[in-house]
Design a protein around this motif. Sequence first.
Motif, short mmCIF file in Angstrom:
data_model
loop_
_atom_site.label_atom_id
_atom_site.label_comp_id
_atom_site.label_asym_id
_atom_site.label_seq_id
_atom_site.Cartn_x
_atom_site.Cartn_y
_atom_site.Cartn_z
N PRO A 1 9.45 55.23 -49.93
CA PRO A 1 9.70 56.67 -50.05
C PRO A 1 11.17 57.04 -50.08
O PRO A 1 11.52 58.21 -50.21
N PHE A 2 12.06 56.05 -49.96
CA PHE A 2 13.50 56.33 -49.86
C PHE A 2 14.16 56.24 -51.24
O PHE A 2 14.11 55.20 -51.90
N HIS A 3 14.80 57.34 -51.65
CA HIS A 3 15.46 57.42 -52.96
C HIS A 3 16.95 57.69 -52.74
O HIS A 3 17.33 58.47 -51.86
N ALA B 1 13.44 57.05 -37.29
CA ALA B 1 13.44 58.51 -37.17
C ALA B 1 13.06 59.18 -38.49
O ALA B 1 12.33 60.18 -38.51
N PHE B 2 13.52 58.62 -39.60
CA PHE B 2 13.15 59.17 -40.91
C PHE B 2 11.63 59.13 -41.10
O PHE B 2 11.02 60.09 -41.58
N ARG B 3 11.03 58.00 -40.75
CA ARG B 3 9.58 57.87 -40.93
C ARG B 3 8.82 58.85 -40.02
O ARG B 3 7.79 59.41 -40.40
N THR B 4 9.33 59.03 -38.80
CA THR B 4 8.72 60.01 -37.90
C THR B 4 8.82 61.41 -38.49
O THR B 4 7.85 62.19 -38.46
N THR C 1 10.13 67.10 -50.23
CA THR C 1 11.18 66.09 -50.21
C THR C 1 12.18 66.47 -49.14
O THR C 1 12.58 67.63 -49.03
N LEU C 2 12.58 65.48 -48.34
CA LEU C 2 13.59 65.70 -47.31
C LEU C 2 14.90 65.05 -47.70
O LEU C 2 14.92 63.97 -48.29
N THR D 1 6.84 63.57 -48.56
CA THR D 1 6.41 62.43 -49.36
C THR D 1 7.55 61.48 -49.67
O THR D 1 7.32 60.33 -50.01
N ARG D 2 8.78 61.97 -49.59
CA ARG D 2 9.93 61.09 -49.84
C ARG D 2 11.18 61.65 -49.17
O ARG D 2 11.24 62.82 -48.81
N ILE D 3 12.17 60.78 -49.02
CA ILE D 3 13.45 61.15 -48.42
C ILE D 3 14.58 60.73 -49.37
O ILE D 3 14.57 59.62 -49.89
N LEU D 4 15.53 61.63 -49.58
CA LEU D 4 16.71 61.33 -50.37
C LEU D 4 17.86 60.94 -49.44
O LEU D 4 18.11 61.63 -48.45
#
Length: 339
Positions: free
Chosen positions: A164-166, A116-119, A25-26, A127-130
Amino acid sequence: MAKAPAALHAARKAVGEALDPEGLTLVGCSGGADSLALAAAAAWHHQRTNGPLAGARVGAVVVDHHLHPNSVEISGRAVRQLKGLGLDPVRIFPAQVDLHSADGPEAAARTARYRAFRTAMKELGATRILLAHTRDDQAEQVLLGLARGSGTRSLAGIPRQRGPFHRPLLDLTREDTEAICAHHHLDPWQDPANSDPRYLRSRIRTQILPFLEEQLSGSIRESLARTADIAAADAAYLEQDAKEVFAQLLEDPDHTGILRLKLKPLREEPPAIRRRVLALAAVAVGAPNPSFERLTAAEKLITGSRSAGPVQLEGDVSVYRGARGTAEYGKLVLVPPPR
């Protein structure tokens, strides 16, 4: 270390529910108070050795938009603090902002940031970004939706999750995130754009919301955020219903990509569903989400306009009502843009 603020426990709980227990997780971090507080809550899970999230991997991505003259220094300071929290990996990714975009600088920066997040996700195998949107951001978003007259989905504000965005901090305030940063001795960056009156969101933040709190209600931010939760639930229900109706009324498309919807049952649907079905059909043939004005014009073809069309939608998509005596009679026809 001083006693942890109550907001920190709430942040840790919310972040724990958003983390992927098995993948990377990023945390999307700008270096501001909101995203550093989010990183601090995520780092607590990253460092735990027991519990259901023991060993959860958490890294961070700092997006540099290159819009501030000291952007390299700002990004570097964020990276140092994120590494100090123990997150790994921590990387900077550039965002290419189209400064001449017709959508304006804020929307252009947002588009570049999510690209940029998807890259980052692809390169780092996440697998996901907070993301660190708070209740204050939600209140501002609802007011923006009201100003634009964009309907239920716009009033639903910022979604808690999309793909994937939380966004686990939507129940916390900006004051909460500042308290969390102070507790961890973090040094947030204050983005001057956040108080720049040239930007509508900044005017809402610094002028309109404080005025409403003074003149209307001190709890206006909570009320607006609650409105977003209610509208989100309503919008999700209507959109699911519209998808089912769309599937029922759609005839098998031919090789030309033209879509045909059964007209009579579509006419019998309530307006809220009818408009959503039209929007789904428009997107299915290659148009962007149609504007309210274009959608209203197309809806008149269903509800009894003397004209059979065509009506032009965004993206060079046209809509017309099948003429009497033809195989398309009794159908609403959507034609994709020419190739």
